[in-house]
Write an enzyme that holds these catalytic residues in place. Sequence first.
Site, PDB file in Angstrom:
ATOM      1  N   ARG A  49       0.813  -1.214   0.000  1.00 62.56           N
ATOM      2  CA  ARG A  49       0.000   0.000   0.000  1.00 62.56           C
ATOM      3  C   ARG A  49       0.845   1.263   0.000  1.00 62.56           C
ATOM      4  NH1 ARG A  49      -1.835   2.709   4.162  1.00 62.56           N
ATOM      5  NH2 ARG A  49      -1.772   0.969   5.632  1.00 62.56           N
ATOM      6  N   TYR A 102     -13.599  16.411 -19.478  1.00 63.07           N
ATOM      7  CA  TYR A 102     -14.211  15.116 -19.188  1.00 63.07           C
ATOM      8  C   TYR A 102     -15.293  15.264 -18.118  1.00 63.07           C
ATOM      9  CZ  TYR A 102     -14.730  10.423 -17.301  1.00 63.07           C
ATOM     10  OH  TYR A 102     -15.248   9.241 -16.834  1.00 63.07           O
ATOM     11  N   ASP A 172      -4.227  17.544 -18.218  1.00 62.62           N
ATOM     12  CA  ASP A 172      -4.610  16.156 -18.487  1.00 62.62           C
ATOM     13  C   ASP A 172      -4.112  15.816 -19.884  1.00 62.62           C
ATOM     14  OD1 ASP A 172      -5.881  13.759 -19.145  1.00 62.62           O
ATOM     15  OD2 ASP A 172      -7.651  14.223 -17.953  1.00 62.62           O
ATOM     16  N   LYS A 197      -6.102   4.449 -20.903  1.00 63.44           N
ATOM     17  CA  LYS A 197      -6.271   4.777 -22.312  1.00 63.44           C
ATOM     18  C   LYS A 197      -5.015   4.421 -23.117  1.00 63.44           C
ATOM     19  CE  LYS A 197     -10.231   6.483 -20.872  1.00 63.44           C
ATOM     20  NZ  LYS A 197     -10.133   6.591 -19.411  1.00 63.44           N
TER      21      LYS A 197
END
Length: 378
Positions: A49, A102, A172, A197
């Site tokens: 983690r 987005y 982005d 993506k």
Amino acid sequence: MTSGFSTDSIHAGYEPDSLYGSINVPIYASTTFAQDGLAELRNGYEYTRVGNPTITALEKTVAALEGSQYAVAYASGMAAIDTILRVLLKPGDHIVIGNDAYGGTYRLIAQIFNKWQITHTVVDTTKPEDVKQAIQENTKVLWVESPTNPALDVVDIAAVAAVKGNAALVVDNTFASPYLQKPLELGADVVVHSSTKYLGGHSDVIGGLVCANDADLEEELRFFFGWVGAIPSPFDTYLTARGIKTLSVRMERHCDNAEKVAEFLDGRDEVARVCYPGLESHPHHEVAKKQMKRFGAMVSVVFQTEEQAKKFCKSTKLICLAESLGGVESLLEHPATMTHVSVEGSELAVPPELVRISVGIEDIDDLIADIEQALAQL
């Protein structure tokens, strides 16, 4: 010795391990790691983690490709976005966001961060003068997509960086990928990716990344990485790293195909407008030429009517009707009722006549034939 992009995409971030000489980064499927003594970590790892060798390898690869000092990986693009916003913002702060972004990003800002007294202003980020006017004394983040999702506007990142004041310019870079565009070299402070993506490239893994150069910012991102736990799995980061090895060759084929699809659709009677930065008719074509290596693989089509747009989405046979983008296969969707339904009625509302196409790497003749037969049914 400096390396080229394709070389870094294959080799940066990992060398064959000393134990067995594995060419590919091993999947360290372990939650915890043996320690050599009390709080004496072996090679810096204690618990997945807060850090894992497979995750580290991916982060180093992407940092090399973006030209950043570091990258931090997350479980999804939205986890990456949420984390960088939480690190940069506090109650009473203000964020400027583009009017074509987005839907998930806008939803997070407008519906979640507003509960923490963080305000936002929507502006056309392709107009630096408008961006400058929107910035307030308490503006801490200027959020930019380029190309934008889904209208495919291109923001002059350097021009926006020149007017950002004390705000952090976050770009982005998902649609372009680091192969086509390097926002940090253009003046951005932070780059985010949905590695789901183009970086992963095969529609089989979810992930996100934040890249930057500020050491203090990295420390805070690492705190959130461990404290909040929005971490990717070692297997997911392995898949993403494997996809990145072919990023340059995939993007070249993606762009080849997208240019031909855009040219085919441009001027058709059924089509009111084709949104693709590679077309000379695109209002930001010159900006795209200046700051991008090529024009990308996303093509948005504005049909004459909403009915035509929806029917086209249901008429293709090879191009699949599905959300997401950036995979080797071609996908199309109707943003107003799918990925961007959350911005309905807002300043970011998407025209219902618009269809977004993620152009894959199939044979171009097959893609054109599929589009042509779908148009014939309108």
